[in-house]
Scaffold this active site. Structure first.
Site: not given
Ligand code: AMP
Length: 274
Positions: A21, A28
């Site tokens: 997102m 990420h």
């Molecule tokens: P988001 O943009 O929050 O929807 O996250 C996109 C992807 O990044 C998803 O697969 C999340 O699980 C992963 N993600 C978000 N925060 C972290 C983190 N601190 N460590 C590892 N992966 C993450």
């Protein structure tokens, strides 16, 4: 995007995909670096998906910085950034949703009833558009990862799903785009999430198997901070995500805590035992 992906597939290229997102952080980027290694072509998406936000949640104010995201993506060697608009993804007349049942019902499924339906729907759409061979997700969103694994298995999606460990700040706070909401005082209170998970793990290592006892300690630590309000603190089976009373083999400690107005989640897997 579909045409590009079809072309790449015809050329025999392996497509690795990381949906996000945006408002990218090191969490990420860790997924992207792994995807860079695993695929010939690395595609990411940046799309703040309205269907996974409930009424009164933070869809409108979710942090966005597309210029910075493009820079960071370029630095880790992303080949294609897919950034659809909301009307492109959900044109008038849209009415089809993908819904995973049991594993999406506990934990965040209770306080965010339509959240996972939005996630599985958008991920299915993104998979159909990007046509990846493999897709990488973070264990930070543990229930999301379990739900997507379930969906991919149940619907015979021909995509390898890879889950990677949570990337944390120096003090243990799990990286999240939502951490940007926290003021100084809230940022300090947010340390209690990881501190409590760590204590839970210590108790487990010392032989404690009662989830009631472990959760009591976890709650004490979080509630010891001002500004915190626990949405849930649970210990579940890592596959079914059902609550458990006594830990036999493995378990996941899962937390959702509001710090001021910001809702943060975190988790830790307990494995091996003593
Ligand atoms: P988001 O943009 O929050 O929807 O996250 C996109 C992807 O990044 C998803 O697969 C999340 O699980 C992963 N993600 C978000 N925060 C972290 C983190 N601190 N460590 C590892 N992966 C993450």
């Amino acid at each position: 995007m579909q045409q590009r992906s079809e072309q790449l597939r015809t050329e025999g290229k392996t497509i690795a995909f990381v949906p996000t997102m945006g408002y990218l952080h090191e969490g990420h980027l860790s997924l992207m670096r792994e995807a860079r290694e695993k695929g010939d072509v690395l595609i990411i998406s940046i799309f703040v998906n309205p269907t996974q936000f409930g009424p009164g949640e933070d869809y409108e104010r979710y942090p966005r910085n597309i210029k910075r995201d493009f820079q960071l993506a370029q630095e880790v060697g992303v080949d294609i950034i897919f950034t659809p608009s909301v009307p492109e993804m959900y044109p008038a007349g849209f009415q089809t949703f993908v819904e995973v049942e049991k594993v999406a019902e506990n934990l965040c499924g209770i306080s965010r009833p339509h959240h996972f339906r939005g996630v599985t729907t958008v991920v299915t759409k993104l998979f159909n558009i990007v046509k990846p061979h493999l897709a990488i997700f973070g264990q930070k969103d543990y229930q999301q990862l379990v739900t997507i694994n379930r969906m991919v298995a149940d619907l015979n999606m021909d995509i390898e799903i890879i889950g990677l460990p949570t990337v944390r700040e120096a003090d243990g706070l799990a990286m999240s785009s939502r951490n940007a909401y926290l003021n100084l005082e809230e940022r300090k209170a947010a340390q209690s999430l990881y501190r409590s998970l760590h204590t839970g793990e210590e108790l487990f290592r010392q032989g404690e198997r009662s989830t009631k006892v472990i959760l009591q300690e976890i709650r004490k630590i979080i509630e010891g901070e001002a500004l915190t309000q626990i949405d849930y603190a649970k210990i579940c089976d890592p596959q079914t995500l059902e609550d458990i009373e006594d830990i036999e083999k493995e378990a996941v400690i899962a937390l959702a805590v509001k710090i001021g107005k910001t809702r943060l989640i975190d988790n830790l897997i307990l494995e091996g035992g003593v």
